[in-house]
Design an enzyme around this catalytic site. Sequence first.
Site, short mmCIF file in Angstrom:
data_model
loop_
_atom_site.label_atom_id
_atom_site.label_comp_id
_atom_site.label_asym_id
_atom_site.label_seq_id
_atom_site.Cartn_x
_atom_site.Cartn_y
_atom_site.Cartn_z
N LEU B 69 0.78 -1.44 0.11
CA LEU B 69 0.04 -0.14 -0.14
C LEU B 69 0.77 1.35 -0.08
CD1 LEU B 69 -3.04 -1.00 2.24
CD2 LEU B 69 -2.79 -1.02 -0.27
N ASN B 100 7.55 -3.44 3.58
CA ASN B 100 8.44 -2.51 3.23
C ASN B 100 8.25 -1.03 2.78
OD1 ASN B 100 6.88 -3.27 1.05
ND2 ASN B 100 8.68 -3.56 -0.38
N HIS B 187 10.16 -14.32 1.22
CA HIS B 187 10.35 -13.93 -0.21
C HIS B 187 11.58 -14.75 -0.38
CE1 HIS B 187 11.06 -10.78 -3.36
NE2 HIS B 187 12.17 -11.62 -3.31
N HIS B 240 4.79 -15.58 -3.23
CA HIS B 240 4.63 -15.58 -4.52
C HIS B 240 5.56 -16.61 -5.38
CE1 HIS B 240 7.97 -13.28 -3.46
NE2 HIS B 240 7.51 -12.29 -3.31
N ASP B 313 0.33 -9.42 -4.31
CA ASP B 313 1.68 -8.74 -4.59
C ASP B 313 1.44 -7.41 -5.33
OD1 ASP B 313 4.03 -8.01 -4.16
OD2 ASP B 313 5.17 -9.64 -5.49
#
Lengths: 177, 441, 323
Positions: B69, B100, B187, B240, B313
Amino acid sequence: MKAVLSSADITRALTRISHEIIEKNRGTAELVLLGIPTRGTHLAERIASEIGRIDAGEIPVGTLDITLHRDDLRSRPPRPLTPTRIPAGGIDGKRVVLVDDVLYSGRTIRAALDALGELGRPALVQLAVLIDRGHRELPIRADYVGKNLPTAHEEVVRVAIKEIDGEDSVSIANAHE
Amino acid sequence: MSEQNSGKFLLTSIRDLDGRERDIRIAGGVITEISSGGELDGIQHEDEKVIECRGLQLLPGLVDLHTHLREPGREDAETIRSGSAAAAMGGFTAVHAMANTDPVADTAGVVEQVVRLGRDAGYCDVFAVGAVTQGLNGRELAELGAMAHSMANVRVFSDDGHCVFDSLVMRRALEYVKQFDGVIAQHAQDPRLTENAQMNEGKVSAKLGLAGWPAVAEEAIIARDVLLAEHVGARLHICHVSTAGSVEIIRWAKARGINVTAEVTPHHLLLTDDLVASYDPVFKVNPPLRTDVDVRALREALVDGTIDIVATDHAPHPKESKECEWSEAANGMIGLELALAVVQESIVKNKMASWRLVAQRMSISPARIGRIDDHGLELGVGIIANLTVVDERIERKVSEIKSVSKSSNNPYRDLILPGKVMHTFLHGNLVVHQGELVRPL
Amino acid sequence: MSDNATAMKKHLLSINDLTREDALLILDTADELARVSDAPIKKLPTLRGRTVVNLFYEDSTRTRISFEAAAKRLSADVINFSAKGSSVSKGESLKDTALTLQSMGADAVILRHGASGAAHRLAQWTNGVVINAGDGTHEHPTQALLDAFTIRKHLKRSSGNATGVGEDLSGLRISIVGDILHSRVARSNVLLLHLLGAKITLVAPPTLLPVGVEEWPVEICYDFNEAIEDCDAVMMLRLQLERMKSAFFPSAREYSRLFGLDRERLLHARKKPLILHPGPINRGLEISAESADAVESVILEQVANGVSVRMAVLYLLLGGAHE
């Protein structure tokens, strides 16, 4: 389409031009023939061999591509270049006869003179054409003309020669034909 | 969450996950009545808004476990307000905002601010993901407990954008979050194998002269982490997943009983690396677009449950981060508004999956992994009305769809995609009606 | 005249933009233009009034001067825009630069850039013709064209055809040796030499070949001695020494022993191969000092050929109207 010159007419015209070239230059000394591609090249070769036959000598003959000197490049997609072949003796101090099939606006000859200027400095330059159809846009005239052919702008003069088209002929057609 | 739950609605003839038509009544933020098939009593209640839903599909409100966001820090790309509005337009009723940001969400203060801004916007429930390590540095753990016990109630922790590469730090993080039933969302990317990497390593990268991001850089980390999770008995989530090889490793780990879950993004279900040949960075993303072999494996894994969920994502970027040379461009694509459409295109249209499976993968399972109770619920009287209504029959040119995200890095813009979210209910309130925000931005 | 018109694509971004006929047309046009370069007056009016911008984000005096000479011999106006290091640091993006150049009336932009695909991007933003003069580790099409031109001139000439005009490269075996992975020259050459019918062998340590190379129309050989045995031309690539730091190979000495060209290696060749190098040579690394002298002559010839080939490209892309 209307036939204007037959094969025999063309041969006669080229023979006459050959004689005129010898006469006007008082012989064949320092003579160089340069044809303008593609049909002019073959006409130059024919004239050269005719002069050679008459005068019993070999006339240097070459070909001069004018594409890079055209003033209408931007009106069409780029064209491939055709070879320029200058006879071994060069053109400096020579009597150069340019040979083309049809003389029309004169722009091709203007480009040819420019192209020539980059290759050397001839003693003089003359012009031989098979057909002069008029409608000049530049102060250029031919020294040797096979046939003067009054035409309308919208007409197209078609020159066929054996080496390319399989036969010798000249005809006039309307643009849409 | 704080909105007064004043809306009263009657949805008529809506199709449930089993394909039955029902009437559904919503009041006070919850579902109050469901017809067992056919119509409800027929008496319209006072102040009740009737929404004709014949032919439309009801889904539990979608839950995204992986959203960027950008607020705080990059409000030029997205704000919590614009991003959560985009989420609602895409049928999401809950999103997890990745850590992040700038400052990084690695303290209770930042995660609480994120949740509060989400609540103020009121388009969608915003949950915060906490960073695993301080400033995403990969070395020292962030205050995971403080974030878990804060008002934000964080359960998902991730350094997303960076891999928790140090094996020891990863092990400790997995162990530490067990005390509050947290999960580490990894990740998976070996940083050494992907130095300066630009796209999937393979025949396309060879041709384009772009530095390769090899599949093994993802797979090696997943293999290590499932073994770590097994060793310490912890809960691991893989962000992901992008390769067929990763799918195999996760399948193996699940068969072994390891507590691992995994997500796939919409774009990895649909797009492949040959799109990079345009050198248009709208296709630049991390992990990169892979091959059609990978796409097929990911779709199958999503259907058979090896991959548990779809997560967007969603990664908005301002124009200048994409209108440049490929290697200069930022990684990421937006995805909230079209996630459901892409999933429909990838596995529903071709009959690989039913809407029930879509509900499981996009709502129920992500809610359970994130440990959130009000979302991803089976239809029933008394449940909180977080609902999405989709018209699966509509096909749209993506280029003609108006987006509410602040960014336009949309990789689907040249496609035609099926399905349109018609209505979204958040805690019984209508936030999207007839495909438009009820309260415009 | 339309039968003579060429149908080349608008830009030259990659060798993939060319058909076999396009490639031969460029080489044949270059052959014709090479004669002009020998003439006393080396200037043609063909591109008078056209503006060509050399936009160079990387230092490459060689390539820039070559394009500049080519454009000037065709009477184009040349603007040199050396943007090295300035674009990102001063905040002007490639796109902004492209739009600036366009408003200055640039008919063509010749782009050298460190990022693969930069020329493709530029072509998406500008109306003018874009010519790729090297983009990152992607392609360098005019270098490949001049290599092919040189190879043809040396290996396809015959008694009636002193320069091999009109010929393709079929039947020739060509080895490309060195850092294929990072070489834009190699990528363009593989595409072009294959298009023209040559058989290509890549010779390199496996670390310097890209993953995915198995899809290329080439043979791979790790043994230079074996590859050189039967080849007509050897193309040596420049090796960047900083590659050593990333563990691509153990040492310069080992590299040059296995993949360098020296007199002993040449003894393995059955025919005396033509040796090409894009220059400048790392003497003693990819080519031994004593072999380098022998190669220098071809390198100098390459410089002249480069101008002719670039004149041909400029003429064919800018010399006429594009619809």
